[in-house]
Write a protein that holds these residues in place. Sequence first.
Motif, PDB file in Angstrom:
ATOM      1  N   ASP A 313       0.831  -1.199   0.000  1.00 31.92           N
ATOM      2  CA  ASP A 313       0.000   0.000   0.000  1.00 31.92           C
ATOM      3  C   ASP A 313       0.866   1.250   0.000  1.00 31.92           C
ATOM      4  O   ASP A 313       1.912   1.307   0.660  1.00 31.92           O
ATOM      5  CB  ASP A 313      -0.911   0.021   1.231  1.00 31.92           C
ATOM      6  N   GLN A 314       0.408   2.258  -0.717  1.00 31.84           N
ATOM      7  CA  GLN A 314       1.087   3.547  -0.787  1.00 31.84           C
ATOM      8  C   GLN A 314       0.080   4.637  -0.422  1.00 31.84           C
ATOM      9  O   GLN A 314      -0.716   5.068  -1.270  1.00 31.84           O
ATOM     10  CB  GLN A 314       1.654   3.789  -2.187  1.00 31.84           C
ATOM     11  N   PRO A 315       0.051   5.092   0.825  1.00 36.67           N
ATOM     12  CA  PRO A 315      -0.884   6.154   1.229  1.00 36.67           C
ATOM     13  C   PRO A 315      -0.716   7.395   0.352  1.00 36.67           C
ATOM     14  O   PRO A 315       0.388   7.722  -0.088  1.00 36.67           O
ATOM     15  CB  PRO A 315      -0.499   6.434   2.680  1.00 36.67           C
ATOM     16  N   ALA A 316      -1.845   8.056   0.097  1.00 40.03           N
ATOM     17  CA  ALA A 316      -1.811   9.224  -0.782  1.00 40.03           C
ATOM     18  C   ALA A 316      -2.887  10.205  -0.352  1.00 40.03           C
ATOM     19  O   ALA A 316      -3.855   9.841   0.332  1.00 40.03           O
ATOM     20  CB  ALA A 316      -2.019   8.800  -2.234  1.00 40.03           C
ATOM     21  N   ASP A 317      -2.698  11.473  -0.786  1.00 36.29           N
ATOM     22  CA  ASP A 317      -3.703  12.495  -0.514  1.00 36.29           C
ATOM     23  C   ASP A 317      -4.964  12.190  -1.319  1.00 36.29           C
ATOM     24  O   ASP A 317      -4.910  11.962  -2.536  1.00 36.29           O
ATOM     25  CB  ASP A 317      -3.177  13.880  -0.883  1.00 36.29           C
ATOM     26  N   ALA A 318      -6.101  12.225  -0.651  1.00 39.25           N
ATOM     27  CA  ALA A 318      -7.365  11.931  -1.320  1.00 39.25           C
ATOM     28  C   ALA A 318      -7.663  12.945  -2.418  1.00 39.25           C
ATOM     29  O   ALA A 318      -8.108  12.583  -3.513  1.00 39.25           O
ATOM     30  CB  ALA A 318      -8.503  11.904  -0.298  1.00 39.25           C
ATOM     31  N   MET A 319      -7.387  14.220  -2.154  1.00 41.56           N
ATOM     32  CA  MET A 319      -7.667  15.241  -3.150  1.00 41.56           C
ATOM     33  C   MET A 319      -6.817  15.043  -4.392  1.00 41.56           C
ATOM     34  O   MET A 319      -7.294  15.198  -5.523  1.00 41.56           O
ATOM     35  CB  MET A 319      -7.439  16.626  -2.553  1.00 41.56           C
ATOM     36  N   THR A 320      -5.531  14.687  -4.198  1.00 44.94           N
ATOM     37  CA  THR A 320      -4.629  14.470  -5.344  1.00 44.94           C
ATOM     38  C   THR A 320      -5.137  13.329  -6.214  1.00 44.94           C
ATOM     39  O   THR A 320      -5.168  13.425  -7.450  1.00 44.94           O
ATOM     40  CB  THR A 320      -3.211  14.167  -4.842  1.00 44.94           C
ATOM     41  N   CYS A 321      -5.577  12.236  -5.578  1.00 43.78           N
ATOM     42  CA  CYS A 321      -6.093  11.092  -6.333  1.00 43.78           C
ATOM     43  C   CYS A 321      -7.333  11.484  -7.142  1.00 43.78           C
ATOM     44  O   CYS A 321      -7.446  11.140  -8.334  1.00 43.78           O
ATOM     45  CB  CYS A 321      -6.427   9.942  -5.386  1.00 43.78           C
ATOM     46  N   LEU A 322      -8.240  12.217  -6.523  1.00 41.40           N
ATOM     47  CA  LEU A 322      -9.483  12.593  -7.215  1.00 41.40           C
ATOM     48  C   LEU A 322      -9.203  13.572  -8.354  1.00 41.40           C
ATOM     49  O   LEU A 322      -9.813  13.477  -9.426  1.00 41.40           O
ATOM     50  CB  LEU A 322     -10.471  13.202  -6.218  1.00 41.40           C
ATOM     51  N   GLN A 323      -8.296  14.504  -8.144  1.00 38.61           N
ATOM     52  CA  GLN A 323      -7.969  15.450  -9.211  1.00 38.61           C
ATOM     53  C   GLN A 323      -7.271  14.749 -10.376  1.00 38.61           C
ATOM     54  O   GLN A 323      -7.488  15.110 -11.545  1.00 38.61           O
ATOM     55  CB  GLN A 323      -7.106  16.581  -8.655  1.00 38.61           C
ATOM     56  N   ASP A 324      -6.421  13.754 -10.073  1.00 35.34           N
ATOM     57  CA  ASP A 324      -5.780  12.985 -11.151  1.00 35.34           C
ATOM     58  C   ASP A 324      -6.833  12.249 -11.976  1.00 35.34           C
ATOM     59  O   ASP A 324      -6.757  12.221 -13.226  1.00 35.34           O
ATOM     60  CB  ASP A 324      -4.773  11.988 -10.563  1.00 35.34           C
ATOM     61  N   VAL A 325      -7.809  11.658 -11.304  1.00 32.14           N
ATOM     62  CA  VAL A 325      -8.880  10.967 -12.032  1.00 32.14           C
ATOM     63  C   VAL A 325      -9.668  11.966 -12.871  1.00 32.14           C
ATOM     64  O   VAL A 325      -9.992  11.703 -14.031  1.00 32.14           O
ATOM     65  CB  VAL A 325      -9.811  10.237 -11.039  1.00 32.14           C
ATOM     66  N   ARG A 326      -9.948  13.115 -12.297  1.00 30.18           N
ATOM     67  CA  ARG A 326     -10.688  14.154 -13.039  1.00 30.18           C
ATOM     68  C   ARG A 326      -9.936  14.581 -14.292  1.00 30.18           C
ATOM     69  O   ARG A 326     -10.528  14.705 -15.374  1.00 30.18           O
ATOM     70  CB  ARG A 326     -10.928  15.346 -12.108  1.00 30.18           C
ATOM     71  N   THR A 327      -8.624  14.801 -14.143  1.00 26.65           N
ATOM     72  CA  THR A 327      -7.812  15.232 -15.281  1.00 26.65           C
ATOM     73  C   THR A 327      -7.747  14.166 -16.368  1.00 26.65           C
ATOM     74  O   THR A 327      -7.863  14.453 -17.563  1.00 26.65           O
ATOM     75  CB  THR A 327      -6.393  15.581 -14.801  1.00 26.65           C
ATOM     76  N   SER A 328      -7.586  12.906 -15.941  1.00 22.23           N
ATOM     77  CA  SER A 328      -7.428  11.833 -16.919  1.00 22.23           C
ATOM     78  C   SER A 328      -8.735  11.520 -17.651  1.00 22.23           C
ATOM     79  O   SER A 328      -8.706  11.079 -18.805  1.00 22.23           O
ATOM     80  CB  SER A 328      -6.907  10.572 -16.217  1.00 22.23           C
ATOM     81  N   LEU A 329      -9.868  11.769 -17.001  1.00 26.48           N
ATOM     82  CA  LEU A 329     -11.148  11.426 -17.624  1.00 26.48           C
ATOM     83  C   LEU A 329     -11.783  12.588 -18.387  1.00 26.48           C
ATOM     84  O   LEU A 329     -12.740  12.371 -19.143  1.00 26.48           O
ATOM     85  CB  LEU A 329     -12.146  10.943 -16.558  1.00 26.48           C
ATOM     86  N   SER A 330     -11.264  13.787 -18.216  1.00 21.37           N
ATOM     87  CA  SER A 330     -11.860  14.942 -18.908  1.00 21.37           C
ATOM     88  C   SER A 330     -11.836  14.793 -20.425  1.00 21.37           C
ATOM     89  O   SER A 330     -12.850  15.055 -21.095  1.00 21.37           O
ATOM     90  CB  SER A 330     -11.151  16.228 -18.479  1.00 21.37           C
ATOM     91  N   PRO A 331     -10.706  14.382 -21.052  1.00 22.89           N
ATOM     92  CA  PRO A 331     -10.714  14.209 -22.513  1.00 22.89           C
ATOM     93  C   PRO A 331     -11.713  13.141 -22.965  1.00 22.89           C
ATOM     94  O   PRO A 331     -12.363  13.293 -24.005  1.00 22.89           O
ATOM     95  CB  PRO A 331      -9.267  13.800 -22.836  1.00 22.89           C
ATOM     96  N   ILE A 332     -11.837  12.094 -22.202  1.00 21.14           N
ATOM     97  CA  ILE A 332     -12.796  11.044 -22.563  1.00 21.14           C
ATOM     98  C   ILE A 332     -14.220  11.583 -22.502  1.00 21.14           C
ATOM     99  O   ILE A 332     -15.044  11.302 -23.380  1.00 21.14           O
ATOM    100  CB  ILE A 332     -12.628   9.824 -21.631  1.00 21.14           C
ATOM    101  N   ALA A 333     -14.511  12.405 -21.481  1.00 26.27           N
ATOM    102  CA  ALA A 333     -15.845  12.993 -21.374  1.00 26.27           C
ATOM    103  C   ALA A 333     -16.137  13.913 -22.548  1.00 26.27           C
ATOM    104  O   ALA A 333     -17.250  13.899 -23.096  1.00 26.27           O
ATOM    105  CB  ALA A 333     -15.953  13.747 -20.047  1.00 26.27           C
ATOM    106  N   ARG A 334     -15.145  14.710 -22.944  1.00 22.81           N
ATOM    107  CA  ARG A 334     -15.364  15.597 -24.090  1.00 22.81           C
ATOM    108  C   ARG A 334     -15.564  14.785 -25.366  1.00 22.81           C
ATOM    109  O   ARG A 334     -16.388  15.129 -26.211  1.00 22.81           O
ATOM    110  CB  ARG A 334     -14.168  16.539 -24.245  1.00 22.81           C
ATOM    111  N   HIS A 335     -14.799  13.706 -25.511  1.00 27.31           N
ATOM    112  CA  HIS A 335     -14.929  12.872 -26.705  1.00 27.31           C
ATOM    113  C   HIS A 335     -16.317  12.210 -26.772  1.00 27.31           C
ATOM    114  O   HIS A 335     -16.912  12.128 -27.854  1.00 27.31           O
ATOM    115  CB  HIS A 335     -13.834  11.802 -26.707  1.00 27.31           C
ATOM    116  N   LEU A 336     -16.830  11.781 -25.627  1.00 26.32           N
ATOM    117  CA  LEU A 336     -18.146  11.132 -25.592  1.00 26.32           C
ATOM    118  C   LEU A 336     -19.290  12.132 -25.497  1.00 26.32           C
ATOM    119  O   LEU A 336     -20.457  11.731 -25.502  1.00 26.32           O
ATOM    120  CB  LEU A 336     -18.218  10.168 -24.393  1.00 26.32           C
ATOM    121  N   ASN A 337     -18.939  13.420 -25.409  1.00 27.11           N
ATOM    122  CA  ASN A 337     -19.938  14.481 -25.292  1.00 27.11           C
ATOM    123  C   ASN A 337     -20.816  14.269 -24.054  1.00 27.11           C
ATOM    124  O   ASN A 337     -22.042  14.371 -24.093  1.00 27.11           O
ATOM    125  CB  ASN A 337     -20.821  14.555 -26.541  1.00 27.11           C
ATOM    126  N   VAL A 338     -20.164  13.980 -22.933  1.00 29.71           N
ATOM    127  CA  VAL A 338     -20.838  13.744 -21.668  1.00 29.71           C
ATOM    128  C   VAL A 338     -20.500  14.882 -20.713  1.00 29.71           C
ATOM    129  O   VAL A 338     -19.323  15.250 -20.564  1.00 29.71           O
ATOM    130  CB  VAL A 338     -20.422  12.389 -21.047  1.00 29.71           C
TER     131      VAL A 338
END
Length: 457
Positions: A313-338
């Motif tokens: 296990d590698q403890p991590a900041d919850a906000m950092t994890c959520l922002q990384d997910v947000r950043t990585s999924l934003s292009p996919i959301a724009r591509h799917l028009n969601v």
Amino acid sequence: MTFRSLRIRLLAPLVVCSLLAAVGVAAASYGLAERWATRDLQARWVGIQRTLSQSNFPLNSAVLRLLAELTQSELVTFASDGEVLQQTIDAPAATLVDLQQDLAASDSASETAAVQTLKLPDRRYLAYRFETRNPSLRSDRVGSVLILFDESLLRDARRRAAILPLATGLSTIVALASITLVVTERMVRRIAALQRRVELVAAGDFESSVSDNNGDELGRLGAAVEAMARQLKQLWATVHRQEGQKLLHQIAGGMAHQLRNSLAGARMAIELHADECGQSNDEGVQVAIGQIEQAEDYVRRLLMVASGRQDKDQPADAMTCLQDVRTSLSPIARHLNVNVGWDLESQIATHRVKDGATLSAAVSNLVLNAMQTADDVQVLATIRNQQWLHVSVSDNGPGVAEELIDQLFEPFVTSKPEGLGLGLPVVSRAAEHLDGRVVWMRRGDRTVFDFYARIVS
């Protein structure tokens, strides 16, 4: 037929005994009512006699009719010579005179008040007679008074007295019969349900339930059947899970070996192209490289699972994890028009989770699943009771298929033709690993997944 005979055996004695009791009480009430009604008539006659025999007011037509209404009787006054003076009843004067003479003769021959019956075409009356005091001194010349009581009042009193216990008895019979039918019908249904349940368990269906939480013998029998079904279900689930995990390990190993080289080649090609074009800092390139790094981490984990090892296990900041997910999924959301809305509570920045990669994988899977079925996705992340990170993912999609509800988080369960059914099982495993849980529900026209992870600091 056996169940019907059980109903009859319980119901027939109850109905017969209740009916006999009701008829007996009604008959006794009828006899008592006759005695009470006769006494009541005699008491009313005595009261009228005492009042009128000693009165000095004239018994004219108006007074006589008023007294008749007050006493619920018919009154006839006679002169000393037997002439009819006033009457409130529509009857021939000759008939009334004959009746008065008969009563006078009976009174003289007996010490008690005599009673006669006056028969008219439409009804019958009980007749009493009394004489006034000092008729020669009265202005109205009344020497005797004839009191007629409608015999139908006596009959009505008898009927009312008999009807009440009879109606009570019949209503009691209906109520008891209804209750008995309901109880026996429920008992029959419970027995039939137990029979069907045992047959289903024998056929391998462990999900249906018949336990009604009653403490009687049938309830305890149903509870025993439920306990047996739960134990069999657990055994079956254990076997199924072990087989699924074994297959998952095999698939993970095979996929990981195939993907590792492909991902490494794709990353090198993107980095080389970015360097040649001078676009190393381009947002799209960075997102693509981030996605490949995330995929490489998944592959590494798959290889460890296949080999039977557990990643540290590698403890991590919850906000950092959520922002990384947000950043990585934003292009996919724009591509799917969601439309994907993110609402991250600022308090999350001060808290950490046990393993950042596990949290990122869980949230990423939930949001990706929502984007594939809806055009509006909302992500809300908050801190609950300073102990839990709560991530709620809701979408306006059609929701979970009814046939998948009970096994939604099981591996290889999916409604997508191209899906493997591994996304939500990953989320469930992630929640368990982070000492939390994941639940879902339908709120209005939106499907909501609530993911909980324990805060470590």
